[in-house]
Design a protein around this motif. Structure first.
Motif, PDB file in Angstrom:
ATOM      1  N   LEU A 108      -7.763  -4.303  11.980  1.00  0.00           N
ATOM      2  CA  LEU A 108      -8.804  -5.012  12.318  1.00  0.00           C
ATOM      3  C   LEU A 108     -10.082  -4.840  11.648  1.00  0.00           C
ATOM      4  O   LEU A 108     -10.783  -5.765  11.384  1.00  0.00           O
ATOM      5  N   GLY A 109     -10.447  -3.248  11.520  1.00  0.00           N
ATOM      6  CA  GLY A 109     -11.617  -3.159  10.809  1.00  0.00           C
ATOM      7  C   GLY A 109     -11.653  -3.694   9.308  1.00  0.00           C
ATOM      8  O   GLY A 109     -12.760  -4.179   8.986  1.00  0.00           O
ATOM      9  N   VAL A 167     -10.505   2.027   5.508  1.00  0.00           N
ATOM     10  CA  VAL A 167     -11.103   0.806   5.679  1.00  0.00           C
ATOM     11  C   VAL A 167     -12.103   0.337   4.741  1.00  0.00           C
ATOM     12  O   VAL A 167     -12.022  -0.539   4.355  1.00  0.00           O
ATOM     13  N   VAL A 168     -12.855   1.449   4.166  1.00  0.00           N
ATOM     14  CA  VAL A 168     -13.720   1.159   3.186  1.00  0.00           C
ATOM     15  C   VAL A 168     -13.161   0.604   1.984  1.00  0.00           C
ATOM     16  O   VAL A 168     -13.458  -0.361   1.195  1.00  0.00           O
ATOM     17  N   ALA A 232      -3.592  -5.220   5.458  1.00  0.00           N
ATOM     18  CA  ALA A 232      -4.009  -3.777   5.520  1.00  0.00           C
ATOM     19  C   ALA A 232      -3.238  -2.578   6.432  1.00  0.00           C
ATOM     20  O   ALA A 232      -2.868  -1.597   5.966  1.00  0.00           O
ATOM     21  N   ILE A 233      -2.507  -3.333   7.210  1.00  0.00           N
ATOM     22  CA  ILE A 233      -1.330  -2.490   8.239  1.00  0.00           C
ATOM     23  C   ILE A 233      -0.326  -2.126   7.109  1.00  0.00           C
ATOM     24  O   ILE A 233       0.050  -0.950   7.137  1.00  0.00           O
ATOM     25  N   ILE A 234       0.144  -3.089   6.420  1.00  0.00           N
ATOM     26  CA  ILE A 234       1.172  -2.726   5.490  1.00  0.00           C
ATOM     27  C   ILE A 234       0.891  -1.607   4.425  1.00  0.00           C
ATOM     28  O   ILE A 234       1.368  -0.639   3.937  1.00  0.00           O
TER      29      ILE A 234
END
Length: 303
Positions: A108-109, A167-168, A232-234
């Motif tokens: 999500l971020g 995240v960044v 992103a999760i993957i």
């Protein structure tokens, strides 16, 4: 005797594509269209259940985080441990819920930050054109050729394996796709009659973009948010599985896969499949939800 002359009919006002507004009728149409998409509704239910279980793990999980019981190590599923225990005696269901907090938060971020940057960059490039468009698109092309897994692994080695670094880095690599999509759509819309009418009455460029163009991009943005969450999760799971990502005592679904790789070919091999199935279900649900929201928010299909 003269015949009365008919007055000319008033010309219709200039209007643009319908946008998502606060009109209750529009909201009902969007909701109705979404509810007709059964896969999207099912995906939303699955994601809500996952989010409640993971972010509410402190109240829902049967055992505390990292609660070890070496006397109960490597036990099969039972009434007291629904998914069994790992080699340290930790309840696997509880660990999966706590690990999901980090995996979902990273997804999500990254989606929110990348979408914010990409939407702003794409809108500026598409509306202004000229040299701002060239600069933004050449920078986007540069980021597109960079392998994200390699960059993320190197960054985590140099800056430390923290969730904030993940995240960044993923956001700095993931904004390019949505920027290109937004730019292409803004170029199509910027010469429409409703945009020209806004210019005539003195609306500034930022106001036109925010009030008139971005509402017509809602469907595109929502779909790209869903795709970014899944990606992103993957990617986080991949680098964690390779040993570069989240490190114990923190846990994510990716490093749960890493810890279970030594169990392949044993009676506890199912511990490898549980976090893998959680990743698969989450990614599929996010994509189905994005499809449903795109269809519901598509301004060209709304009456």
């Amino acid at each position: 005797m003269t015949q009365p002359t008919a007055l000319p009919a008033p010309s219709p006002p200039l209007t643009g594509p319908p946008t998502a507004s606060g009109d209750p009728r529009t909201s009902r149409v969007v909701l109705s269209r979404f509810l007709r998409h059964r896969l999207a509704v099912a995906a939303l239910i699955v994601l809500v259940v996952l989010a409640v279980c993971c972010f509410g793990a402190g109240w829902i999980a049967p055992y505390p985080r990292n609660a070890q019981d070496l006397l109960a190590a490597s036990q099969p599923p039972s009434g007291s441990h629904w998914l069994g225990t790992d080699s340290l005696g930790r309840d696997y269901l509880s660990e999966m819920f706590y690990a999901g907090q980090l995996s979902l938060a990273i997804g999500l971020g990254v989606a929110l930050l990348a979408t914010l940057v990409g939407t702003a960059a794409g809108a500026i490039a598409g509306y202004l054109g000229g040299w701002p468009d060239e600069v933004i698109m050449r920078v986007a092309d540069l980021f597109l050729i960079v392998p994200p897994v390699a960059v993320l692994a190197v960054s985590l080695q140099g800056l430390g394996p923290s969730p904030l670094t993940i995240v960044v880095v993923l956001s700095s690599l993931g904004w390019t796709l949505i920027a290109r999509v937004v730019r292409a759509r803004v170029i199509q819309l910027r010469h429409q009659e409703f945009v020209e009418a806004a210019r005539v009455i003195g609306a500034s460029g930022p106001r036109i973009v925010v009030r008139h163009l971005l509402p017509n991009l809602t469907g595109l943005i929502v779909v790209n948010v869903s795709l970014t969450v899944a990606t992103a999760i993957i990617l986080e799971s991949t680098v964690s599985f390779l040993g570069y990502g989240v490190q114990p005592p923190k846990s994510s679904w990716g490093n749960m896969l890493t810890q279970a790789t030594g169990l392949i070919g044993t009676s506890q091999a199912y511990l490898l499949y549980v976090p893998g199935l959680a990743i698969l279900v989450t990614v599929l649900a996010v994509n189905f939800l994005g499809d449903g929201l795109r269809d519901a928010l598509d301004p060209q299909g709304r009456q």
